[in-house]
Structures are given as C-alpha cells and as structure tokens.
Design an enzyme around this catalytic site. Sequence first.
Site, PDB file in Angstrom:
ATOM      1  N   LYS A 146       2.806   6.768   9.129  1.00  0.00           N
ATOM      2  CA  LYS A 146       1.862   6.673   8.017  1.00  0.00           C
ATOM      3  C   LYS A 146       1.564   8.052   7.409  1.00  0.00           C
ATOM      4  CE  LYS A 146       1.415   2.216   7.933  1.00  0.00           C
ATOM      5  NZ  LYS A 146       2.438   1.840   8.900  1.00  0.00           N
TER       6      LYS A 146
HETATM    7  C1  LIG Z   1       0.542  -3.296   5.906  1.00  0.00           C
HETATM    8  C2  LIG Z   1       0.380  -2.982   7.342  1.00  0.00           C
HETATM    9  N1  LIG Z   1      -0.624  -3.571   8.016  1.00  0.00           N
HETATM   10  C3  LIG Z   1      -0.830  -3.302   9.313  1.00  0.00           C
HETATM   11  C4  LIG Z   1      -0.036  -2.418   9.991  1.00  0.00           C
HETATM   12  C5  LIG Z   1      -0.289  -2.209  11.438  1.00  0.00           C
HETATM   13  O1  LIG Z   1      -0.673  -0.924  11.740  1.00  0.00           O
HETATM   14  P1  LIG Z   1      -0.377  -0.334  13.217  1.00  0.00           P
HETATM   15  O2  LIG Z   1       1.105  -0.080  13.285  1.00  0.00           O
HETATM   16  O3  LIG Z   1      -1.195   0.910  13.251  1.00  0.00           O
HETATM   17  O4  LIG Z   1      -0.807  -1.348  14.190  1.00  0.00           O
HETATM   18  C6  LIG Z   1       1.029  -1.775   9.312  1.00  0.00           C
HETATM   19  C7  LIG Z   1       1.946  -0.815   9.902  1.00  0.00           C
HETATM   20  O5  LIG Z   1       2.100  -0.203  10.748  1.00  0.00           O
HETATM   21  C8  LIG Z   1       1.234  -2.064   7.957  1.00  0.00           C
HETATM   22  O6  LIG Z   1       2.229  -1.480   7.268  1.00  0.00           O
END
Ligand SMILES: Cc1ncc(COP(=O)(O)O)c(C=O)c1O
Length: 270
Positions: A146
């Site tokens: 990110k």
């Molecule tokens: C749109 C979206 N929502 C939720 C997530 C989930 O985040 P995490 O990977 O920190 O759990 C991600 C990506 O990682 C994402 O791209």
Amino acid sequence: MQPGTAALHLALLAIGVGDRDLVIVPEATFVATVNSICYCGASPLLADVDPRTGLLDLDGLQNFLQNECDTADGTTTERSTGKTIKAIVPFHLYGHPVDMDALDTILKPYGITVVEDAAEALGARCRDRPVGGLGHTAILSFNGNKIITGGAGGMVLTPDPDIAKRVRYLASQARDDALYFAHGEIGFNYRMPNLNAALIVAQLDRLDDFVSRKRDVAGRYADLFADIPGVVTPPEASWAESSCWMSILSLDPEIYTSGAEPIIWPGGTT
Ligand SMILES: Cc1ncc(COP(=O)(O)O)c(C=O)c1O
C-alpha cells in the site's frame, strides 16, 4: 488494527451487520471485502461496475434499489430473498474514488449504511475532500503493497464515537474496563503492534510526496500508451484526484483477441 481485513470486519460488526444481512459490494473488488462480510454471517450482494472505470455502477445501483427492493421504516429488503440490505462497501479501485456524493444522494431514502473501503486510496480526494474522511465509517490498509505500509496493518476511521468505542473493544479481545481479565463477549485480537504503528506514523508526513510520485508514474504511462491502439489507461474524473495506487491498463478485446497473457508473458508462461 491488524490488518485492513480486520478493520473491515470490525467496522461491519460495529455498524450492526449480522447474520442473514446483505451487504452490497462492487463485483470488481478484493476478496478481503467479501470475506469480511462473510465473517459477520452476512452475505455479499455483488453489484455491477462501470466497465470503463471498474467502479460501482451508480445508475445500476439506483435501478436495483428502486425496482428490486422494498423499503419500509428506514429498512431496505431485497425482494427476491426477503433479506435486509444493511450496508454497502464502496471501494476506490486502484485509488480512483467512487463518486461518494452521488452515492450518498442515491442512498438517502434506503437506510443503508456506508462503510467506505479506502484501502487502496489513501491520499485520494473526492471534490477536494480526502477519502476516508467523507463522513462515513471507513477503513485503510497498511499492507506491504500500500501507499503507506507498516509491513501490515489496518485502520478504522469513523466520525461516530460509539462506533470507535465498539471497534476498540472488539479489537482488544472484548476486554471489559475492569481490573482483572473480564470479557463481556467474544472479541478479537486485532490490535496493531506498536512496531507496525511506528513505521506507519513515520511515513505520514510523506504521504503527499508518495501520491504525487504515483500520479507522475501513472501520467507517464498514460503518455507512453496514448498512441497505441486498443490500449487504454484509466481516465480520471474531473471531480476526483486518484491516489494512482496501482498503474493499470486495459486492452480492447476486439484488438487483443487472445487476452492479456501474450503481453504479460511474451515468451510463454513457463
Ligand atoms: C480494496 C481492499 N480492501 C481490503 C484490503 C485488505 O487489506 P489487508 O491486506 O491489509 O488486510 C485490500 C488489500 O490489501 C484491498 O485492496
């Protein structure tokens, strides 16, 4: 919160999503969004996206709510299943915001709560207001890929102190405010370790630079591909400032008849 998926899970629980509810989610989303809906015992209701942008098709949503749902006493049910549509999780695909103002206008009569998934869009703006700060409960991800990363991590943003309190409680094993270990319900160990938080905080004042660099890269791709037939780089709406989290391009299937694979793997897939 640790990670963004956990932030989504708790945000949905905190706004009251539960067993047998429906939650609308655009069909072009990351699986974490759908998973977190399922963790709550609810079901995802996949909504069409605009094929040009990949973002929630707002006209389609409006038609669906008008023609395939019933609303009474501020609650909307999907006619075919009789289930309550409790929430919607709009998602800013690759960092380009959904038109949240238009979405709010559409949703007004329906009593459907918004949880904004801004995981890919930290630093993006919708009519000059930052996503995640548009008046709804929202989530961010600080996953390794990110714009700002803590290695892993997530965050719930909310203007509602009751939701904030509930999220903190559930994230900390539902530990009651008591001297000894007392837990009022089943909670989660979703707290972000301090080490991850320190990494994230140290990058915050560079966010504008990161986004500006991402936007430069996306602009450069747009220039380079501008004259290549059938290759389209994503448009940016006049009211939006994308974080350009990920630079993508789409191929016209009438020109690229065998799909994207020969371009991604020109020498074969092995
Ligand atoms: C749109 C979206 N929502 C939720 C997530 C989930 O985040 P995490 O990977 O920190 O759990 C991600 C990506 O990682 C994402 O791209």
